[in-house]
Design a protein around this motif. Sequence first.
Motif, PDB file in Angstrom:
ATOM      1  N   LYS A 119      27.311 -13.076  55.141  1.00  0.00           N
ATOM      2  CA  LYS A 119      26.511 -12.527  56.214  1.00  0.00           C
ATOM      3  C   LYS A 119      27.429 -12.145  57.381  1.00  0.00           C
ATOM      4  CE  LYS A 119      23.237 -13.992  53.470  1.00  0.00           C
ATOM      5  NZ  LYS A 119      23.626 -15.172  52.784  1.00  0.00           N
ATOM      6  N   ASN A 158      24.485  -7.997  54.955  1.00  0.00           N
ATOM      7  CA  ASN A 158      24.630  -8.981  53.877  1.00  0.00           C
ATOM      8  C   ASN A 158      25.567  -8.393  52.833  1.00  0.00           C
ATOM      9  OD1 ASN A 158      24.327 -10.805  51.782  1.00  0.00           O
ATOM     10  ND2 ASN A 158      22.151 -11.147  52.197  1.00  0.00           N
ATOM     11  N   MET A 209      21.881  -7.934  60.843  1.00  0.00           N
ATOM     12  CA  MET A 209      22.931  -8.589  60.065  1.00  0.00           C
ATOM     13  C   MET A 209      23.250  -7.715  58.866  1.00  0.00           C
ATOM     14  SD  MET A 209      22.519 -10.629  57.072  1.00  0.00           S
ATOM     15  CE  MET A 209      21.474 -12.045  56.963  1.00  0.00           C
ATOM     16  N   PHE A 212      24.114 -23.233  49.379  1.00  0.00           N
ATOM     17  CA  PHE A 212      23.627 -22.973  48.020  1.00  0.00           C
ATOM     18  C   PHE A 212      24.385 -23.839  47.005  1.00  0.00           C
ATOM     19  CE2 PHE A 212      22.778 -19.067  44.968  1.00  0.00           C
ATOM     20  CZ  PHE A 212      21.946 -19.848  44.191  1.00  0.00           C
ATOM     21  N   ALA A 247      20.632 -21.528  55.069  1.00  0.00           N
ATOM     22  CA  ALA A 247      21.245 -22.775  55.531  1.00  0.00           C
ATOM     23  C   ALA A 247      20.343 -23.465  56.549  1.00  0.00           C
ATOM     24  CB  ALA A 247      22.617 -22.471  56.128  1.00  0.00           C
ATOM     25  N   GLU A 248      19.466 -22.700  57.167  1.00  0.00           N
ATOM     26  CA  GLU A 248      18.524 -23.255  58.156  1.00  0.00           C
ATOM     27  C   GLU A 248      17.442 -24.101  57.504  1.00  0.00           C
ATOM     28  OE1 GLU A 248      19.736 -20.250  58.242  1.00  0.00           O
ATOM     29  OE2 GLU A 248      20.374 -19.784  60.289  1.00  0.00           O
ATOM     30  N   VAL A 297      16.917 -17.575  43.632  1.00  0.00           N
ATOM     31  CA  VAL A 297      16.914 -18.520  44.750  1.00  0.00           C
ATOM     32  C   VAL A 297      16.990 -17.723  46.051  1.00  0.00           C
ATOM     33  CG1 VAL A 297      18.036 -20.513  45.792  1.00  0.00           C
ATOM     34  CG2 VAL A 297      18.134 -20.205  43.317  1.00  0.00           C
ATOM     35  N   SER A 330      12.968 -16.479  60.331  1.00  0.00           N
ATOM     36  CA  SER A 330      14.127 -16.282  59.443  1.00  0.00           C
ATOM     37  C   SER A 330      14.738 -14.897  59.583  1.00  0.00           C
ATOM     38  CB  SER A 330      13.707 -16.485  57.989  1.00  0.00           C
ATOM     39  OG  SER A 330      12.927 -15.375  57.561  1.00  0.00           O
ATOM     40  N   GLY A 379      21.218 -15.546  47.642  1.00  0.00           N
ATOM     41  CA  GLY A 379      22.142 -15.243  48.736  1.00  0.00           C
ATOM     42  C   GLY A 379      21.981 -13.825  49.234  1.00  0.00           C
ATOM     43  N   SER A 380      21.600 -12.930  48.338  1.00  0.00           N
ATOM     44  CA  SER A 380      21.234 -11.578  48.746  1.00  0.00           C
ATOM     45  C   SER A 380      20.256 -11.056  47.699  1.00  0.00           C
ATOM     46  CB  SER A 380      22.457 -10.672  48.892  1.00  0.00           C
ATOM     47  OG  SER A 380      23.062 -10.465  47.650  1.00  0.00           O
ATOM     48  N   ARG A 381      19.635  -9.922  48.008  1.00  0.00           N
ATOM     49  CA  ARG A 381      18.548  -9.445  47.160  1.00  0.00           C
ATOM     50  C   ARG A 381      19.061  -9.054  45.791  1.00  0.00           C
ATOM     51  NH1 ARG A 381      14.514  -7.969  44.487  1.00  0.00           N
ATOM     52  NH2 ARG A 381      12.665  -7.026  45.467  1.00  0.00           N
ATOM     53  N   ILE A 387      14.053 -23.380  51.075  1.00  0.00           N
ATOM     54  CA  ILE A 387      14.573 -22.887  49.802  1.00  0.00           C
ATOM     55  C   ILE A 387      13.394 -22.482  48.914  1.00  0.00           C
ATOM     56  CG2 ILE A 387      15.940 -23.444  47.738  1.00  0.00           C
ATOM     57  CD1 ILE A 387      17.619 -23.584  50.278  1.00  0.00           C
ATOM     58  N   VAL A 435      11.407 -10.534  48.690  1.00  0.00           N
ATOM     59  CA  VAL A 435      12.118 -10.145  49.912  1.00  0.00           C
ATOM     60  C   VAL A 435      12.143  -8.623  49.983  1.00  0.00           C
ATOM     61  CG1 VAL A 435      14.266 -10.302  51.226  1.00  0.00           C
ATOM     62  CG2 VAL A 435      13.538 -12.229  49.805  1.00  0.00           C
ATOM     63  N   ASP A 480      13.694 -12.447  57.899  1.00  0.00           N
ATOM     64  CA  ASP A 480      13.468 -11.752  56.624  1.00  0.00           C
ATOM     65  C   ASP A 480      12.070 -11.166  56.595  1.00  0.00           C
ATOM     66  OD1 ASP A 480      15.963 -12.374  55.292  1.00  0.00           O
ATOM     67  OD2 ASP A 480      15.287 -14.457  55.369  1.00  0.00           O
ATOM     68  N   GLY A 488      23.881 -17.865  59.023  1.00  0.00           N
ATOM     69  CA  GLY A 488      24.264 -16.550  58.518  1.00  0.00           C
ATOM     70  C   GLY A 488      24.685 -15.607  59.631  1.00  0.00           C
ATOM     71  N   GLY A 546      17.159 -18.624  49.761  1.00  0.00           N
ATOM     72  CA  GLY A 546      17.279 -19.779  50.643  1.00  0.00           C
ATOM     73  C   GLY A 546      18.021 -19.430  51.901  1.00  0.00           C
TER      74      GLY A 546
HETATM   75  C1  OOB Z   1      21.763 -18.396  51.670  1.00  0.00           C
HETATM   76  O1  OOB Z   1      21.888 -18.919  52.910  1.00  0.00           O
HETATM   77  P1  OOB Z   1      22.486 -18.195  54.204  1.00  0.00           P
HETATM   78  O2  OOB Z   1      22.201 -19.099  55.320  1.00  0.00           O
HETATM   79  O3  OOB Z   1      23.882 -17.773  53.948  1.00  0.00           O
HETATM   80  O4  OOB Z   1      21.669 -16.848  54.363  1.00  0.00           O
HETATM   81  C2  OOB Z   1      20.283 -16.830  54.476  1.00  0.00           C
HETATM   82  C3  OOB Z   1      19.769 -15.417  54.394  1.00  0.00           C
HETATM   83  C4  OOB Z   1      18.283 -15.309  54.251  1.00  0.00           C
HETATM   84  O5  OOB Z   1      17.619 -15.426  55.481  1.00  0.00           O
HETATM   85  C5  OOB Z   1      18.151 -13.938  53.637  1.00  0.00           C
HETATM   86  O6  OOB Z   1      18.310 -12.959  54.615  1.00  0.00           O
HETATM   87  C6  OOB Z   1      19.325 -13.859  52.726  1.00  0.00           C
HETATM   88  O7  OOB Z   1      20.286 -14.768  53.237  1.00  0.00           O
HETATM   89  N1  OOB Z   1      18.996 -14.277  51.338  1.00  0.00           N
HETATM   90  C7  OOB Z   1      18.361 -13.480  50.441  1.00  0.00           C
HETATM   91  C8  OOB Z   1      18.265 -14.239  49.256  1.00  0.00           C
HETATM   92  N2  OOB Z   1      18.829 -15.453  49.480  1.00  0.00           N
HETATM   93  C9  OOB Z   1      19.260 -15.441  50.752  1.00  0.00           C
HETATM   94  N3  OOB Z   1      17.867 -12.233  50.538  1.00  0.00           N
HETATM   95  C10 OOB Z   1      17.264 -11.730  49.438  1.00  0.00           C
HETATM   96  N4  OOB Z   1      17.146 -12.383  48.260  1.00  0.00           N
HETATM   97  C11 OOB Z   1      17.617 -13.647  48.130  1.00  0.00           C
HETATM   98  N5  OOB Z   1      17.486 -14.288  46.967  1.00  0.00           N
HETATM   99  O8  OOB Z   1      22.027 -17.250  51.404  1.00  0.00           O
HETATM  100  C12 OOB Z   1      21.258 -19.351  50.638  1.00  0.00           C
HETATM  101  C13 OOB Z   1      21.115 -20.683  50.954  1.00  0.00           C
HETATM  102  C14 OOB Z   1      20.653 -21.562  49.981  1.00  0.00           C
HETATM  103  C15 OOB Z   1      20.338 -21.103  48.728  1.00  0.00           C
HETATM  104  C16 OOB Z   1      20.496 -19.762  48.419  1.00  0.00           C
HETATM  105  C17 OOB Z   1      20.958 -18.877  49.379  1.00  0.00           C
END
Ligand code: OOB
Length: 559
Positions: free
Chosen positions: A457, A452, A450, A253, A351-352, A347, A429, A325-327, A355, A443, A431, A208, A349
């Motif tokens: 990201k 979002n 960063m 995702f 990429a690191e 969800v 993370s 992916g975001s809140r 989930i 969250v 977060d 991200g 999650g």
């Molecule tokens: C997903 O993956 P990335 O690598 O693009 O971003 C991860 C970051 C998290 O560390 C967090 O800051 C944020 O995105 N995030 C959320 C969230 N899901 C991801 N913040 C709040 N609420 C949520 N539900 O974004 C990703 C990867 C796999 C599955 C789903 C999302």
Amino acid sequence: MNARPARHIDGVVPWPEDLAASYRKAGYWQDTSIGSHIAEQVARRPNDEALVDGPVRLTYRQLWQHSGALAQYLLDLGITPGDRIVLQLPNSWMFVALTLGCFRVGIIPVMALPAHRRHELTHLAALADATAIIVADTDKDADLRLIAQQVAAEVPSVRTVLVHGELSDCSVETPEHLLMAGTETPVRFADSDYDPAGADVACLLLSGGTTGLPKLIVRTHDDYVYNVLKCNEVSEFDDKTVYLVSLPASHNFPLACPGILGALFAGGRIVMLPSPAPERALRVIDTEGVTVSAVVPAVAQTWIEYQREHRTLRGKSLRVLQIGGSRMPDELAARVEPVLGARLQQVFGMAEGLINMTRLDDEPEIIHNTQGRPVSEADEIRIVDALGEPVPDGTAGALLTRGPYTPRGYFRAPEHNLRAFTSDGWYASGDIVVRRPDGNLVVAGRDKDMINRGGEKISAEEVENFAYQVDGVEMAAAVAMPDPTLGERLCLYVTLTPGHRIALEDIVDVMNRAGVARYKIPEKLVVVDVMPTTKVGKIDKKAMREDIRERLAREHSSV
Ligand code: OOB
């Protein structure tokens, strides 16, 4: 099972050997390749539909055939197992066939996003030491063929440029290859000779990004297969699953949580759309009998609004809508089921690895108000205060995690790894979360620098680095400004050296000239006399976030 030892690639941080052995012993890692799980379904249901992309419909057998032909084509071009290739294709059957082809023979795709341009693609190719780059012909207003040529010219390891689409209307200096030609290649390789070992690298995902340039995340066959299987269990994917892909497919995702791979592992069907635009997505959900999809909150909001106005969705096929992916704004959560008729699955999650998901049979209170809990019993979670001490449940703290699908370090980034991982392998993370007594996470914020933007990201540092290239910029700080649809957008604060004036366009120009992806371009510029600082003299982004919130409220009330 495959007896071949894993292929060594410099710069991959392995799990400690004893832990790896325990993951194998516990059955989390099965020493199987991603391709082998799909091969099982090809054998079981060769004539069932695996994939729909507009007029193109492929059965499991046809998808397997295309992926084999494409893999052979890459091998014939001199791309060898273990090679990295930068893959940037829109959501399409070609994306799936090619990715699967790579997985089958151990060629490692670097999962670029469709929005990436010269700046990002060059960096990814160089960091991965990629031997090839694969792009579509054009995207929006960009000629990706020319961009790919520029990448090849700048990164010596890139010997091959492959294009999906048209070449005829593009003047290029070096020979290029058309990807479609690959689907005609007679398959001569045997899967048994190429099938990757479980510990082999499957793909490189993009982080991200909190650093100046994105990092690459190594996902092995073992860990990614486990990721997919656990997500399949929690999201209850089976051979009746019809999964709509409308987020960029190269994102973790939709790719693997459970996503495309989950649907194919389970014998289900995937439907590919180039974008999540509601007018088409909602129609396709009905016509294809889509049962589940994954979107970011901003997209869910557009679907809900569109459905309220147009009642496009009439069928009852959509059972589950995964949102992450975001809140998720809490008030949006409560509207999903009444308007779209689908159960919400939150969800959270990365990429690191880690989930978290709400369970389909959780109480509505949990589904609406939390971001769920880890999908695996082997996921380890620590929530700590500023001193690294664990906080009690109900108290906000920084989330650290380890586990069988959370790698121990970024690819070729030893310095950054020292900061992002603790010495005993916990991934920080960035977060801020609260763990409730029932184990679900909420969250609450983040301590990483960063922005979002609707799930996309943006590293503040990366944008600030560009701002400093503009004449007159003394200090620059990229901060998140609230946005009703995307959650956040990027606002840039600057101070100027005396006698200078700048406009947002000056920053945009610099970034466009460097070939930066559109979504990273600041959308507002605030020029201030002094940057707010904390007591210890650091730039105070929290104060700036509050400041921009107030400024926007004032602007809003004055119109
Ligand atoms: C997903 O993956 P990335 O690598 O693009 O971003 C991860 C970051 C998290 O560390 C967090 O800051 C944020 O995105 N995030 C959320 C969230 N899901 C991801 N913040 C709040 N609420 C949520 N539900 O974004 C990703 C990867 C796999 C599955 C789903 C999302």
